[in-house]
Scaffold this motif. Structure first.
Motif, PDB file in Angstrom:
ATOM      1  N   PRO A  99       0.896  -1.310   0.053  1.00 11.48           N
ATOM      2  CA  PRO A  99      -0.024   0.191   0.169  1.00 11.48           C
ATOM      3  C   PRO A  99       1.010   1.398  -0.042  1.00 11.48           C
ATOM      4  CG  PRO A  99      -0.770  -1.905   1.625  1.00 11.48           C
ATOM      5  CD  PRO A  99       0.439  -1.750   0.967  1.00 11.48           C
ATOM      6  N   ILE A 100       0.188   1.991  -0.709  1.00 14.59           N
ATOM      7  CA  ILE A 100       1.121   3.556  -0.551  1.00 14.59           C
ATOM      8  C   ILE A 100       0.434   4.704   0.269  1.00 14.59           C
ATOM      9  CG2 ILE A 100       2.129   3.138  -2.559  1.00 14.59           C
ATOM     10  CD1 ILE A 100       0.505   5.133  -4.395  1.00 14.59           C
ATOM     11  N   ARG A 101       0.797   5.691   0.187  1.00 13.38           N
ATOM     12  CA  ARG A 101       0.336   6.884   1.015  1.00 13.38           C
ATOM     13  C   ARG A 101       0.193   8.280   0.240  1.00 13.38           C
ATOM     14  NH1 ARG A 101       0.576   7.285   7.613  1.00 13.38           N
ATOM     15  NH2 ARG A 101       1.708   9.096   7.355  1.00 13.38           N
ATOM     16  N   VAL A 102      -0.895   8.280   0.073  1.00  9.58           N
ATOM     17  CA  VAL A 102      -0.763   9.317  -1.260  1.00  9.58           C
ATOM     18  C   VAL A 102      -1.540  11.128  -0.613  1.00  9.58           C
ATOM     19  CG1 VAL A 102      -2.266  10.351  -3.389  1.00  9.58           C
ATOM     20  CG2 VAL A 102      -1.548   7.760  -2.796  1.00  9.58           C
ATOM     21  N   TYR A 153      -9.057   6.327   4.795  1.00 12.39           N
ATOM     22  CA  TYR A 153      -8.513   7.601   4.651  1.00 12.39           C
ATOM     23  C   TYR A 153      -7.769   7.629   6.016  1.00 12.39           C
ATOM     24  CZ  TYR A 153      -8.792  12.223   7.150  1.00 12.39           C
ATOM     25  OH  TYR A 153      -8.372  13.435   7.955  1.00 12.39           O
ATOM     26  N   LEU A 154      -6.362   8.666   6.552  1.00 17.72           N
ATOM     27  CA  LEU A 154      -5.072   8.327   7.415  1.00 17.72           C
ATOM     28  C   LEU A 154      -5.169   9.581   8.438  1.00 17.72           C
ATOM     29  CD1 LEU A 154      -2.474   6.072   5.162  1.00 17.72           C
ATOM     30  CD2 LEU A 154      -4.206   5.186   6.932  1.00 17.72           C
ATOM     31  N   ALA A 155      -5.958  10.391   7.257  1.00 15.39           N
ATOM     32  CA  ALA A 155      -4.996  11.434   8.772  1.00 15.39           C
ATOM     33  C   ALA A 155      -5.598  13.347   7.723  1.00 15.39           C
ATOM     34  CB  ALA A 155      -3.669  11.416   9.686  1.00 15.39           C
ATOM     35  N   SER A 156      -5.936  14.439   8.760  1.00 19.90           N
ATOM     36  CA  SER A 156      -5.810  15.672   7.448  1.00 19.90           C
ATOM     37  C   SER A 156      -4.500  15.916   7.883  1.00 19.90           C
ATOM     38  CB  SER A 156      -6.629  16.091   8.403  1.00 19.90           C
ATOM     39  OG  SER A 156      -6.988  17.327   8.332  1.00 19.90           O
ATOM     40  N   VAL A 157      -4.208  17.417   6.398  1.00 20.08           N
ATOM     41  CA  VAL A 157      -2.800  17.928   6.854  1.00 20.08           C
ATOM     42  C   VAL A 157      -3.287  18.902   7.154  1.00 20.08           C
ATOM     43  CG1 VAL A 157      -1.047  18.985   5.773  1.00 20.08           C
ATOM     44  CG2 VAL A 157      -2.098  16.525   5.355  1.00 20.08           C
ATOM     45  N   SER A 158      -4.508  19.247   6.617  1.00 24.22           N
ATOM     46  CA  SER A 158      -5.410  20.379   6.384  1.00 24.22           C
ATOM     47  C   SER A 158      -6.801  21.057   6.366  1.00 24.22           C
ATOM     48  CB  SER A 158      -4.254  22.246   5.396  1.00 24.22           C
ATOM     49  OG  SER A 158      -4.390  22.049   4.486  1.00 24.22           O
ATOM     50  N   ASN A 159      -7.568  22.092   6.054  1.00 28.25           N
ATOM     51  CA  ASN A 159      -8.482  21.710   5.946  1.00 28.25           C
ATOM     52  C   ASN A 159      -9.030  21.341   4.899  1.00 28.25           C
ATOM     53  OD1 ASN A 159      -9.896  23.243   8.163  1.00 28.25           O
ATOM     54  ND2 ASN A 159      -9.291  24.921   7.174  1.00 28.25           N
ATOM     55  N   ASP A 160      -7.908  21.649   3.614  1.00 30.50           N
ATOM     56  CA  ASP A 160      -8.481  20.813   2.121  1.00 30.50           C
ATOM     57  C   ASP A 160      -7.393  19.642   1.865  1.00 30.50           C
ATOM     58  OD1 ASP A 160      -6.178  22.468   1.656  1.00 30.50           O
ATOM     59  OD2 ASP A 160      -6.786  23.330   0.267  1.00 30.50           O
ATOM     60  N   TYR A 181      -4.276   9.436   2.017  1.00 28.82           N
ATOM     61  CA  TYR A 181      -5.224   8.621   1.449  1.00 28.82           C
ATOM     62  C   TYR A 181      -4.339   6.788   1.831  1.00 28.82           C
ATOM     63  CZ  TYR A 181      -9.108  11.785   1.463  1.00 28.82           C
ATOM     64  OH  TYR A 181     -10.215  12.539   1.745  1.00 28.82           O
ATOM     65  N   SER A 182      -4.308   5.590   2.153  1.00 27.05           N
ATOM     66  CA  SER A 182      -3.608   4.837   1.711  1.00 27.05           C
ATOM     67  C   SER A 182      -4.450   4.039   0.876  1.00 27.05           C
ATOM     68  CB  SER A 182      -3.589   3.706   2.451  1.00 27.05           C
ATOM     69  OG  SER A 182      -2.971   2.938   2.718  1.00 27.05           O
ATOM     70  N   PHE A 183      -3.670   3.766  -0.187  1.00 29.72           N
ATOM     71  CA  PHE A 183      -3.922   2.668  -1.436  1.00 29.72           C
ATOM     72  C   PHE A 183      -3.489   1.884  -1.977  1.00 29.72           C
ATOM     73  CE2 PHE A 183      -5.378   7.026  -2.295  1.00 29.72           C
ATOM     74  CZ  PHE A 183      -6.681   6.845  -2.856  1.00 29.72           C
ATOM     75  N   ALA A 184      -3.990   0.498  -1.672  1.00 32.65           N
ATOM     76  CA  ALA A 184      -3.543  -0.896  -1.768  1.00 32.65           C
ATOM     77  C   ALA A 184      -4.230  -0.975  -2.690  1.00 32.65           C
ATOM     78  CB  ALA A 184      -4.563  -2.001  -1.128  1.00 32.65           C
ATOM     79  N   PRO A 185      -2.645  -1.073  -3.910  1.00 36.15           N
ATOM     80  CA  PRO A 185      -2.654  -1.729  -5.480  1.00 36.15           C
ATOM     81  C   PRO A 185      -3.188  -3.093  -5.743  1.00 36.15           C
ATOM     82  CG  PRO A 185      -0.950  -0.642  -4.910  1.00 36.15           C
ATOM     83  CD  PRO A 185      -1.067  -0.634  -3.575  1.00 36.15           C
ATOM     84  N   SER A 234       0.084  13.771  -4.405  1.00 34.50           N
ATOM     85  CA  SER A 234       1.699  13.810  -4.479  1.00 34.50           C
ATOM     86  C   SER A 234       1.320  12.773  -3.243  1.00 34.50           C
ATOM     87  CB  SER A 234       2.212  14.787  -4.023  1.00 34.50           C
ATOM     88  OG  SER A 234       1.688  14.926  -2.258  1.00 34.50           O
ATOM     89  N   LEU A 235       2.856  11.893  -3.601  1.00 33.82           N
ATOM     90  CA  LEU A 235       3.123  10.858  -2.321  1.00 33.82           C
ATOM     91  C   LEU A 235       3.381  10.563  -1.249  1.00 33.82           C
ATOM     92  CD1 LEU A 235       5.556   7.996  -4.448  1.00 33.82           C
ATOM     93  CD2 LEU A 235       3.148   8.093  -3.846  1.00 33.82           C
ATOM     94  N   ASP A 236       2.966  10.454  -0.412  1.00 31.55           N
ATOM     95  CA  ASP A 236       3.492  11.481   1.006  1.00 31.55           C
ATOM     96  C   ASP A 236       4.918  10.518   2.124  1.00 31.55           C
ATOM     97  OD1 ASP A 236       3.825  11.326   3.634  1.00 31.55           O
ATOM     98  OD2 ASP A 236       1.975  10.231   4.373  1.00 31.55           O
TER      99      ASP A 236
END
Length: 114
Positions: free
Chosen positions: A35-38, A68-75, A79-83, A106-108
């Motif tokens: 999985p990747i974090r985006v 859904y993983l976390a909020s960085v700001s209001n917008d 997220y995590s995606f499992a190919p 962007s990739l986290d």
């Protein structure tokens, strides 16, 4: 006597080869990627970024399970995606970029602590 031994060995070998499973000529499927974090920046801070409906949209767009993983700001949210097998990271990122609600992808680069 030696001829009989050779014939017995040949018969046993033939019988064993007939019982062996046939070679599987099916193409080998690549294992799914980790999985990747985006990080997604959305056009509007009013988008229900963690709602079940929005996660379903993400999964439908990418054909990959999303969380859904976390909020960085209001917008901006992580997220995590499992190919799925055969799917690349680049495909997921490109599919996310084509979503109308998404302004930036962007990739986290954050590495979780062990």
């Amino acid at each position: 006597m030696r001829t009989q031994s050779v014939c017995v060995v040949c018969a046993v070998a033939y019988t064993l080869s007939a019982c062996a499973p046939a070679a599987n000529n099916a193409p080998v499927q690549p294992a799914p990627l980790a999985p990747i974090r985006v990080i997604l920046q959305l056009h509007s801070s009013t988008t229900a970024f963690d709602s079940a409906a929005f996660l379903q949209q993400l999964q439908a767009q990418t054909a990959a399970p999303a969380h859904y993983l976390a909020s960085v700001s209001n917008d901006t949210h992580v997220y995590s995606f499992a190919p799925t097998p055969g799917q690349t990271y680049a495909q997921i990122l490109e599919q996310l970029r084509s979503m109308p609600a998404v302004s930036r992808v962007s990739l986290d680069q954050k590495v979780p602590l062990q």
